[in-house]
Design an enzyme around this catalytic site. Sequence first.
Site, short mmCIF file in Angstrom:
data_model
loop_
_atom_site.label_atom_id
_atom_site.label_comp_id
_atom_site.label_asym_id
_atom_site.label_seq_id
_atom_site.Cartn_x
_atom_site.Cartn_y
_atom_site.Cartn_z
N LEU A 1 -1.25 5.53 5.97
CA LEU A 1 -2.87 5.88 5.97
C LEU A 1 -3.28 4.84 4.58
CD1 LEU A 1 -4.81 7.78 6.60
CD2 LEU A 1 -4.29 9.07 4.76
N TYR B 1 -13.20 13.22 11.65
CA TYR B 1 -14.38 13.30 12.59
C TYR B 1 -15.51 13.57 12.17
CZ TYR B 1 -11.73 11.40 16.75
OH TYR B 1 -11.52 10.70 17.77
N LYS C 1 -17.84 10.74 11.56
CA LYS C 1 -18.29 9.34 12.57
C LYS C 1 -19.88 9.88 12.81
CE LYS C 1 -13.78 9.38 14.69
NZ LYS C 1 -13.06 8.01 14.90
N HIS D 1 -10.48 18.23 14.77
CA HIS D 1 -11.59 17.47 15.19
C HIS D 1 -12.56 18.18 16.25
CE1 HIS D 1 -9.30 14.68 12.97
NE2 HIS D 1 -8.54 14.24 13.85
N ARG E 1 -9.72 5.49 26.10
CA ARG E 1 -10.07 5.88 24.78
C ARG E 1 -11.64 6.34 24.86
NH1 ARG E 1 -12.21 3.29 19.86
NH2 ARG E 1 -11.97 4.68 17.96
N ARG F 1 -20.03 16.65 26.45
CA ARG F 1 -20.71 16.68 27.43
C ARG F 1 -21.28 18.07 27.95
NH1 ARG F 1 -20.01 13.35 32.15
NH2 ARG F 1 -18.59 12.04 30.65
N LEU G 1 -29.36 5.95 25.83
CA LEU G 1 -29.44 5.26 24.70
C LEU G 1 -28.10 4.95 23.96
CD1 LEU G 1 -30.93 4.97 21.66
CD2 LEU G 1 -30.39 7.27 21.18
N TRP H 1 -22.79 4.04 37.39
CA TRP H 1 -23.26 3.82 36.16
C TRP H 1 -23.42 2.11 36.28
CZ3 TRP H 1 -21.77 1.77 30.99
CH2 TRP H 1 -22.81 1.49 30.18
P1 NDP Z 1 -18.82 10.76 35.67
O1 NDP Z 1 -19.71 11.34 36.82
O2 NDP Z 1 -17.73 9.77 35.90
O3 NDP Z 1 -18.24 12.16 34.90
C1 NDP Z 1 -17.24 12.01 34.20
C2 NDP Z 1 -16.89 13.59 33.89
O4 NDP Z 1 -16.33 14.13 35.09
C3 NDP Z 1 -16.05 13.53 32.71
O5 NDP Z 1 -16.20 14.75 32.05
C4 NDP Z 1 -14.59 13.53 33.37
O6 NDP Z 1 -13.38 14.14 32.77
C5 NDP Z 1 -14.83 14.27 34.83
N1 NDP Z 1 -13.93 13.80 35.55
C6 NDP Z 1 -13.74 12.51 36.10
N2 NDP Z 1 -12.88 12.37 37.18
C7 NDP Z 1 -12.90 13.50 37.52
C8 NDP Z 1 -12.04 14.32 38.68
N3 NDP Z 1 -11.39 13.43 39.67
N4 NDP Z 1 -11.98 15.55 38.68
C9 NDP Z 1 -12.83 16.29 37.77
N5 NDP Z 1 -13.28 15.93 36.84
C10 NDP Z 1 -13.37 14.48 36.60
O7 NDP Z 1 -20.07 10.08 34.87
P2 NDP Z 1 -19.82 9.75 33.28
O8 NDP Z 1 -21.14 10.60 32.35
O9 NDP Z 1 -18.70 9.78 32.68
O10 NDP Z 1 -20.42 8.30 33.25
C11 NDP Z 1 -19.73 7.08 34.12
C12 NDP Z 1 -19.37 6.25 33.36
O11 NDP Z 1 -20.73 5.48 33.14
C13 NDP Z 1 -18.68 6.35 32.21
O12 NDP Z 1 -17.72 5.27 31.99
C14 NDP Z 1 -19.96 6.40 31.05
O13 NDP Z 1 -19.17 6.04 29.74
C15 NDP Z 1 -20.71 5.27 31.66
N6 NDP Z 1 -22.06 5.36 31.11
C16 NDP Z 1 -22.26 4.82 30.05
C17 NDP Z 1 -23.56 4.94 29.22
C18 NDP Z 1 -23.74 4.07 28.15
O14 NDP Z 1 -22.82 3.64 27.64
N7 NDP Z 1 -25.07 4.21 27.51
C19 NDP Z 1 -24.64 5.60 29.89
C20 NDP Z 1 -24.45 6.21 31.19
C21 NDP Z 1 -23.13 6.11 31.75
P3 NDP Z 1 -12.39 13.13 31.93
O15 NDP Z 1 -13.23 12.66 30.75
O16 NDP Z 1 -11.40 14.08 31.64
O17 NDP Z 1 -11.93 11.87 32.60
C1 BG6 Z 2 -5.74 11.94 13.78
C2 BG6 Z 2 -4.58 12.22 14.68
O1 BG6 Z 2 -6.34 13.03 13.04
O2 BG6 Z 2 -6.88 11.10 14.80
C3 BG6 Z 2 -4.15 11.17 15.51
O3 BG6 Z 2 -3.68 12.77 13.97
C4 BG6 Z 2 -5.42 10.44 16.37
O4 BG6 Z 2 -2.95 11.45 16.41
C5 BG6 Z 2 -6.49 9.97 15.23
O5 BG6 Z 2 -4.71 9.13 16.69
C6 BG6 Z 2 -7.81 9.50 16.26
O6 BG6 Z 2 -8.44 9.09 15.28
P1 BG6 Z 2 -9.74 8.08 15.86
O7 BG6 Z 2 -10.56 8.19 14.76
O8 BG6 Z 2 -8.88 6.66 15.90
O9 BG6 Z 2 -10.23 8.54 17.04
#
Ligand code: NDP
Ligand code: BG6
Length: 522
Positions: A51, A210, A213, A271, A373, A378, A430, A517
């Site tokens: 760390l 967290y 952030k 977190h 990642r 949501r 945004l 998207w």
């Molecule tokens: P989605 O319609 O893809 O919804 C994603 C959500 O549904 C998450 O909660 C996800 O969970 C869940 N999900 C995905 N697959 C499944 C599944 N097979 N069954 C059940 N739940 C599921 O829309 P997003 O809102 O994620 O948008 C799509 C992409 O567009 C994303 O990558 C997003 O980052 C991007 N985007 C980016 C923006 C920006 O940067 N400003 C603006 C708008 C969209 P889980 O997380 O567990 O997979």
């Molecule tokens: C730490 C956890 O608190 O947060 C780790 O112990 C994890 O397991 C990390 O990887 C994640 O932090 P960040 O800032 O990379 O999302």
Amino acid sequence: MSNYNVQTNAVSSVQKTKDQLLKGVSILKETLDSQDDVPHVFVVFGASGDLAKKKIYPTLWWLFKDGLLPRQTYFVGYARSDLTVQAVRDKSTQYMKLQDDEKDKFEEFWKMNSYVKGSYTERTDFEHLNQEINTLPKGDLAHRLFYLALPPTVFKDVSSNVRLCCMGHEGWSRIIVEKPFGRDSESSADLSQHLSKLFREDQIYRIDHYLGKEMVQNLMVLRFGNKMFSPLWHRDHVQCVVITFKEPFGTMGRGGYFDESGIIRDVMQNHLMQILSLVAMEKPASTSAEDIRDEKVKVLKCMPPLELENVVVGQYTGDPQGEGDAKNGYLDDKTVPKGSVTPTFASAVVFVKTERWDGVPFIMKCGKALNERKAEVRIQFKDVPGDIFGGQCKRNELVIRVQPQEAVYCKMMVKAPGMNINPEESELDLSYGARYKGVKMPDAYERLILDVFCGAQLHFVRSDELREAWRIFTPLLHKLENEKIKPAPYKYGSRGPQEADDLARKFGFIFSGTYKWTKPQL
Ligand code: NDP
Ligand code: BG6
């Protein structure tokens, strides 16, 4: 509130960064600008560790080079290893993102460093540390910050020895502790009691990074600085709230450490619960640390303990088709005990029994070795009542993406452009990368360590928050461990076990899979 001054020899680019970082932060700015002559000593316990090299020293360097630290700040590393400042420097430099034009400043930074070798248990070693601090210019008068970048096994010894031997004589002393703050209600209460005998609560800074952030701090402003959100932020409109943390890598040979905690203790209990309380809390009386933390605690107090039937735990298995580490499952990690049932994934549904939230499921989801990642909040809204579009309207979602690429976007229906009135899914977007191009976004540790210098406790965990969070999780954790409940397997690089999606669906989350998207050109 303490006051101190910043390095006045700052060059203009440094001044610019400092001004931008401190813009609007009047308390920090006043604090930073007002006291010149008191030295500060920052002691890093565990200076030889992971760390320290990856986070603490780099953070101290960034704060130093941006001119955000008091002019006379000295850094003292302390650990059992026989190290030198040069050795600490060699280990941490690769994480410090050093620029070519910063070399002189970098040398200046290391000149302010020293290193003391000593045990964590022997009082005489801490007396020696105290002597070393006293030999720094005006060290006996200095304000002192003690960062415990240490395993929990030595927390008690070190904190006791600091109290006995190293406290500031004239200046204040503050102690910064890293999680884990115990393993369950009992051990956490024991640690809290121990610390409270040694230090006042305003001297204890429990870090949950967290809370440092950008988008987690943004929750307060989004919620209470916008009239349009306040009526919607309510059980009448919200179907469910999903709070997600995903990492695309496994334990990578550090499973021995992880196995002691598991993902619930590692991420969810701290977190995700911190994020949840900021999402669910009522408007505080003011932005003071105590008013805000009072509201966060109220949320936790309104949450019954987690029930196993509302939880899915998972453990990753290797993907034979995957590359490198992805071929290995959790149990293939040689440092993980054979047959371990420690969860590397968990999804849990909790309820906040307040007038605002009663009946609204808060679905927390976190895991290692997943498909991406991501950390986000949501908020899925209820269906449009009295639909006139033949069921084409999908639910609105407000997404606050904490990382990567901070964003706030609202998924909504618009008329598809053209000669029709068909609804189509789109978004209000945004993206910070576009809207705040070129603006420096400080790292979480930078904000938090600076807060400790300033005596600002808002973004730190208070002991009653901790107690309540453990109350919610302890029965579940004990049940999982005592009954050795087997986690559901999921493949490395997948979205986690199917059971987690089933759980979310059972509690009313709908994934339509139709939203597309298109990333705008920056
Ligand atoms: P989605 O319609 O893809 O919804 C994603 C959500 O549904 C998450 O909660 C996800 O969970 C869940 N999900 C995905 N697959 C499944 C599944 N097979 N069954 C059940 N739940 C599921 O829309 P997003 O809102 O994620 O948008 C799509 C992409 O567009 C994303 O990558 C997003 O980052 C991007 N985007 C980016 C923006 C920006 O940067 N400003 C603006 C708008 C969209 P889980 O997380 O567990 O997979
Ligand atoms: C730490 C956890 O608190 O947060 C780790 O112990 C994890 O397991 C990390 O990887 C994640 O932090 P960040 O800032 O990379 O999302």
